[in-house]
Design a protein around this motif. Structure first.
Motif, PDB file in Angstrom:
ATOM      1  N   HIS A 239      49.061  49.396  39.978  1.00 56.64           N
ATOM      2  CA  HIS A 239      48.568  48.033  40.195  1.00 56.64           C
ATOM      3  C   HIS A 239      47.283  47.742  39.411  1.00 56.64           C
ATOM      4  CE1 HIS A 239      51.462  47.357  43.467  1.00 56.64           C
ATOM      5  NE2 HIS A 239      51.232  48.616  43.787  1.00 56.64           N
ATOM      6  N   TYR A 240      46.727  48.783  38.789  1.00 55.15           N
ATOM      7  CA  TYR A 240      45.526  48.563  37.970  1.00 55.15           C
ATOM      8  C   TYR A 240      45.900  47.724  36.750  1.00 55.15           C
ATOM      9  CZ  TYR A 240      42.476  51.911  40.401  1.00 55.15           C
ATOM     10  OH  TYR A 240      41.691  52.549  41.329  1.00 55.15           O
ATOM     11  N   LYS A 241      44.923  46.980  36.269  1.00 52.91           N
ATOM     12  CA  LYS A 241      45.147  46.114  35.112  1.00 52.91           C
ATOM     13  C   LYS A 241      44.146  46.492  34.038  1.00 52.91           C
ATOM     14  CE  LYS A 241      44.937  41.110  33.992  1.00 52.91           C
ATOM     15  NZ  LYS A 241      46.340  40.829  33.648  1.00 52.91           N
TER      16      LYS A 241
ATOM     17  N   TYR B 276      41.130  41.101  41.524  1.00 50.69           N
ATOM     18  CA  TYR B 276      40.855  42.222  40.630  1.00 50.69           C
ATOM     19  C   TYR B 276      39.338  42.344  40.456  1.00 50.69           C
ATOM     20  CZ  TYR B 276      45.701  42.830  39.051  1.00 50.69           C
ATOM     21  OH  TYR B 276      47.049  43.105  38.973  1.00 50.69           O
ATOM     22  N   ASN B 277      38.843  43.585  40.564  1.00 53.76           N
ATOM     23  CA  ASN B 277      37.434  43.860  40.301  1.00 53.76           C
ATOM     24  C   ASN B 277      37.345  44.690  39.036  1.00 53.76           C
ATOM     25  OD1 ASN B 277      37.443  44.134  43.728  1.00 53.76           O
ATOM     26  ND2 ASN B 277      36.142  42.643  42.750  1.00 53.76           N
TER      27      ASN B 277
ATOM     28  N   ALA C 185      44.212  48.847  46.550  1.00 48.74           N
ATOM     29  CA  ALA C 185      43.235  49.938  46.505  1.00 48.74           C
ATOM     30  C   ALA C 185      42.265  49.871  47.689  1.00 48.74           C
ATOM     31  CB  ALA C 185      42.465  49.894  45.179  1.00 48.74           C
ATOM     32  N   PHE C 186      41.379  48.866  47.707  1.00 53.99           N
ATOM     33  CA  PHE C 186      40.356  48.779  48.754  1.00 53.99           C
ATOM     34  C   PHE C 186      40.978  48.671  50.146  1.00 53.99           C
ATOM     35  CE2 PHE C 186      37.719  46.248  45.442  1.00 53.99           C
ATOM     36  CZ  PHE C 186      37.385  47.412  44.784  1.00 53.99           C
ATOM     37  N   ARG C 187      41.861  47.688  50.315  1.00 54.57           N
ATOM     38  CA  ARG C 187      42.372  47.400  51.666  1.00 54.57           C
ATOM     39  C   ARG C 187      43.315  48.496  52.158  1.00 54.57           C
ATOM     40  NH1 ARG C 187      38.046  44.761  52.352  1.00 54.57           N
ATOM     41  NH2 ARG C 187      37.822  43.047  50.881  1.00 54.57           N
ATOM     42  N   ARG C 188      44.036  49.113  51.218  1.00 55.94           N
ATOM     43  CA  ARG C 188      44.941  50.207  51.589  1.00 55.94           C
ATOM     44  C   ARG C 188      44.151  51.366  52.189  1.00 55.94           C
ATOM     45  NH1 ARG C 188      49.603  51.356  47.316  1.00 55.94           N
ATOM     46  NH2 ARG C 188      50.392  49.447  48.284  1.00 55.94           N
TER      47      ARG C 188
ATOM     48  N   GLU D  24      50.799  57.358  43.557  1.00 55.13           N
ATOM     49  CA  GLU D  24      51.364  56.759  42.344  1.00 55.13           C
ATOM     50  C   GLU D  24      51.032  57.561  41.081  1.00 55.13           C
ATOM     51  OE1 GLU D  24      50.526  52.616  41.965  1.00 55.13           O
ATOM     52  OE2 GLU D  24      51.813  52.111  43.652  1.00 55.13           O
ATOM     53  N   ILE D  25      50.276  58.649  41.242  1.00 51.23           N
ATOM     54  CA  ILE D  25      50.060  59.572  40.135  1.00 51.23           C
ATOM     55  C   ILE D  25      50.427  60.968  40.627  1.00 51.23           C
ATOM     56  CG2 ILE D  25      48.181  58.207  39.111  1.00 51.23           C
ATOM     57  CD1 ILE D  25      46.224  60.379  40.236  1.00 51.23           C
TER      58      ILE D  25
END
Length: 324
Positions: free
Chosen positions: A87-89, A110-111, A123-126, A165-166
């Motif tokens: 989900h990273y951009k 996105y940050n 990421a954060f909320r998960r 995811e990795i």
């Protein structure tokens, strides 16, 4: 140790200037370990988002790192990459972004960290939903832990495995949790999870005292250093500057000068990968010799500084130490 193609390449080509300093620092680190020394590695900046875990995790597994000091951001961002990588951009043209385009990234949750955008929801909320339960359970049981200990509990519980995811072998935090190596996290409060914890305190859902503090980290570190600094001693490998390095290196002069424990040995190796400039008065940019005047390093301590990009230098030094 037989050296692989990456090590052979840098040994052949890296002969002068910062390249030569890289080789000298790597050989010094290797000698320190061979002579029975231990090493602290400190992580500043966004090393976890830079995916330093690709080499750092194996360094941990192979016992080439005894203890880590890192910012709260590095503590959490390795786990964020573990559970939300797809989900990273990436924004290669980040230098060209207008204020409106930056705002659009925010609106889309996105940050941005330089060329990499961390996805808030995945990421954060998960992490938040799982770590909050661990915080709350500890408080209910009347228990208190350090920030990294809560992260270890979350990783080792297996609740995040559903999101991986990795390849988990590339997560340095997972490697550290499995080895249970100590981590010092000064200034944890300024991280995303630190902000989230503070928000629960403000809402009276958690007590601030459930999280052990920076002072308690320093007290704990003094005990660890005294227990581990005999013989060859403990080296200090600093990636970047800032609190991740400044906080733990001070444990030695604190014990010697403030506690007047005059049997405390200095750090027995020092290397910093830095792009900070000395003349601006920064602690991060201070050349190693300045640390002699602060009672951190001895005259004879092997000292190295590689004035370059840590995302390039650190993996090469780790590759050399791993024989890649």
């Amino acid at each position: 140790m037989n050296k692989g193609p990456v090590s052979q390449f840098i040994l052949h080509h890296y002969r002068h200037f910062n390249a030569a300093a890289l080789i000298d620092a790597a050989k010094g680190y290797e000698t320190h370990l061979q002579e029975g020394g231990k090493m602290m590695v400190t992580l500043a900046g966004a090393m976890s988002t830079a995916e330093l875990g690709l080499s750092l995790a194996e360094m941990i597994r192979q016992d080439k790192i005894a203890i880590i000091s890192c910012t709260g951001a590095n503590l959490e961002e390795d786990i964020m990459n573990l559970v939300a990588h797809s989900h990273y951009k990436r924004v290669p043209n980040y230098r060209d972004l207008s204020p409106q385009e930056e705002w659009d990234l925010l609106e889309n949750h996105y940050n941005r960290v330089t060329d990499t955008c961390i996805p808030e929801e995945e990421a954060f909320r998960r992490l938040q939903q799982h770590i909050h339960k661990i915080w709350k359970d500890a408080e209910t049981a009347g228990e208190r832990y350090f920030p990294h200990e809560f992260m270890y509990k979350m990783l080792l519980s297996g609740v995040l495995q559903q999101y991986y995811e990795i390849d988990p072998k590339n997560s340095w935090m997972l490697a550290a949790a499995e080895k249970n190596i100590p981590i010092v996290v000064p200034g944890w409060e300024d991280s995303t999870m630190g902000n989230i914890f503070a928000s629960y305190v403000i809402k009276n859902e958690l007590k601030a005292s459930t999280m052990k503090s920076g002072i308690e980290y320093m007290v704990w570190l003094s005990e660890w250093y005294r227990a581990n600094s005999s013989g060859k001693g403990v080296g200090f490998f600093q990636i970047g500057g800032g609190i991740a390095g400044d906080f733990p290196i001070c444990v030695v002069p604190m014990m010697y000068q403030d506690l007047e424990w005059h049997d405390v040995p200095f750090w027995s190796y020092f290397c910093q990968i830095s792009d900070s400039t000395t003349s601006y008065g920064s602690y991060s940019g201070a050349v190693p010799n300045e640390k002699i005047t602060w009672g951190k390093l001895d005259i004879s301590t092997p000292k190295f500084i590689v004035e370059s990009d840590a995302t390039i230098v650190a993996p090469l030094i780790f590759a050399y130490l791993l024989g890649w």
